[in-house]
Design an enzyme around this catalytic site. Structure first.
Site, PDB file in Angstrom:
ATOM      1  N   LYS A   1       0.841  -1.197   0.000  1.00  0.00           N
ATOM      2  CA  LYS A   1       0.000   0.000   0.000  1.00  0.00           C
ATOM      3  C   LYS A   1       0.878   1.250   0.000  1.00  0.00           C
ATOM      4  O   LYS A   1       2.090   1.179   0.204  1.00  0.00           O
ATOM      5  CB  LYS A   1      -0.919  -0.006   1.217  1.00  0.00           C
ATOM      6  CG  LYS A   1      -0.208  -0.016   2.555  1.00  0.00           C
ATOM      7  CD  LYS A   1      -1.184  -0.171   3.700  1.00  0.00           C
ATOM      8  CE  LYS A   1      -0.445  -0.199   5.044  1.00  0.00           C
ATOM      9  NZ  LYS A   1      -1.377  -0.363   6.185  1.00  0.00           N
TER      10      LYS A   1
ATOM     11  N   TYR B   1      16.345  27.718  11.493  1.00  0.00           N
ATOM     12  CA  TYR B   1      15.099  28.402  11.832  1.00  0.00           C
ATOM     13  C   TYR B   1      14.778  28.259  13.314  1.00  0.00           C
ATOM     14  O   TYR B   1      14.977  27.194  13.906  1.00  0.00           O
ATOM     15  CB  TYR B   1      13.935  27.824  11.021  1.00  0.00           C
ATOM     16  CG  TYR B   1      13.934  28.243   9.577  1.00  0.00           C
ATOM     17  CD1 TYR B   1      13.824  29.584   9.218  1.00  0.00           C
ATOM     18  CD2 TYR B   1      14.035  27.297   8.571  1.00  0.00           C
ATOM     19  CE1 TYR B   1      13.816  29.963   7.885  1.00  0.00           C
ATOM     20  CE2 TYR B   1      14.028  27.660   7.225  1.00  0.00           C
ATOM     21  CZ  TYR B   1      13.916  29.005   6.902  1.00  0.00           C
ATOM     22  OH  TYR B   1      13.915  29.369   5.588  1.00  0.00           O
TER      23      TYR B   1
END
Length: 364
Positions: free
Chosen positions: A37, A260
């Site tokens: 999947k 950041y």
């Protein structure tokens, strides 16, 4: 070095085949039906399916109808695999399931009713599986509902019920007593459908012992190198190898901040390599500060991960721009990266981006 500064994702299908053989050996006689999947856990369901067919797999599991259609087309008529769809028979999906030769795994009483009605329209039996919830509380009819279905011929009329499945919620922890409770419930349900094959174990369940394996096992993450107990397992090989080039090297003084949010504060003078990969390439931001990369024969601390860049602590290693850093693979284990990011190996794999260059080793 690549022609431009991009990450390189190598998918080793020979390693995949090795893992399949390890799992098949552990399953000790149960059929092995790979779970492919989410486009083969992000690594390419068609290439994976073709290689596993060559290794002997004859049944596969996907989640969505469209995944099943794509796998059927990719395998082609020369590989007539049984493809099971965990979503079952969703509204309006019947004609597409039949056209692609897919087997819905029915997971609710309304789905069972819809399947019998669709079989009447077809004028022939509809091959289907039945999902029973034995304690995960995610998908499946209850054991009482399964018992009621088994005791009423009319409610299953028109269905060729070839498989009954359930799923373990705590299989990654062999000591959890919930595994035994689910096993007991599933064994009771299995007895209600003696003509159907039974399947309980996914990757983790395969390693819980022979009582859990029944007729068919459904390995997923361990095919791709994830350990059955969410930690590295030496029996399994890395299938995905992600590398990226060093773009710049700089020396940063103590007390300076990186990245950041300015959350990374260096305590010593540090040689930092800026590497051309980030969360746009599948690296998870939360792994910064706890994860590691591999360069020059040793682990290097992963300092931060931004969208397009990440930083590693080079220590005293010699390095230059253009050299490649391993971010996932033989030396940076899938489960270790997942643990550093506070997640599981499944998520690491399906996040691997497509901005970089992909290659397959051992493709069929």
């Amino acid at each position: 070095m690549p022609s431009e500064a991009v990450a390189q994702l190598s998918i080793d299908l020979d390693a995949l085949a090795h893992n399949y053989r390890v799992l098949a050996s552990e399953a000790a006689g149960a059929a092995v039906a790979p779970v492919v999947k989410a486009d083969g856990y992000g690594l390419g369901a068609v290439a994976i399916g073709r290689r596993l067919w060559a290794e002997g797999a004859r049944s596969f599991f996907v989640a969505r109808l469209a995944e099943g259609e794509a796998l059927r087309e990719g395998l082609g008529p020369e590989r007539p695999a049984a493809i099971h769809v965990f979503d079952g028979l969703t509204t309006g999906s019947g004609p597409r399931l039949v056209a692609a030769g897919l087997t819905p795994v029915l997971s609710s009483l309304p789905q069972v009713s819809a399947a019998t009605a669709f079989a009447r329209q077809l004028g022939r039996p509809l091959t289907a599986g039945l999902h029973v919830d034995t304690g995960m509380n995610r998908q499946g009819v209850t054991p009482d509902e399964a018992r009621a279905l088994a005791q009423s011929i009319d409610r299953l009329r028109g269905l060729d019920l070839g498989l009954v499945i359930s799923h373990l919620g705590a299989g990654t922890d062999p000591a959890d007593p919930h595994n035994g409770r689910q096993l007991e419930r599933f064994a009771a349900v299995r007895a209600l459908f003696p003509e159907a094959r039974a399947s309980l174990a996914a990757s983790a369940g395969i390693f819980l012992g022979p009582d859990y394996r029944f007729d068919l096992v459904r390995p997923g993450v361990s095919l791709y190198g994830g350990g059955p107990q969410e930690r590295p397992d030496p029996r399994l090989k890395a299938v995905a190898r992600l590398t990226a080039p060093i773009l710049d090297i700089r020396t940063v003084r103590p007390g300076e901040r990186l990245g950041y949010g300015a959350k990374v504060v260096l305590e010593r003078t540090t040689r930092v390599a800026m590497v051309g990969a980030g969360y746009a390439d599948g690296m998870i931001r939360a792994a910064g500060g706890g994860g590691y990369a591999w360069f020059a024969g040793a682990r290097r601390a992963l300092l931060f991960v931004n969208m397009d860049l990440l930083a590693i602590d080079l220590g005293d290693a010699e390095a230059q721009a253009g050299e490649m850093v391993e971010l996932l693979g033989d030396n940076v284990h899938l489960d270790d990266l997942a643990a550093a990011a506070g997640t599981v190996a499944h998520e690491v794999l399906v996040r691997l981006g497509r901005r970089g260059e992909r290659t397959y080793v051992g493709e069929i």
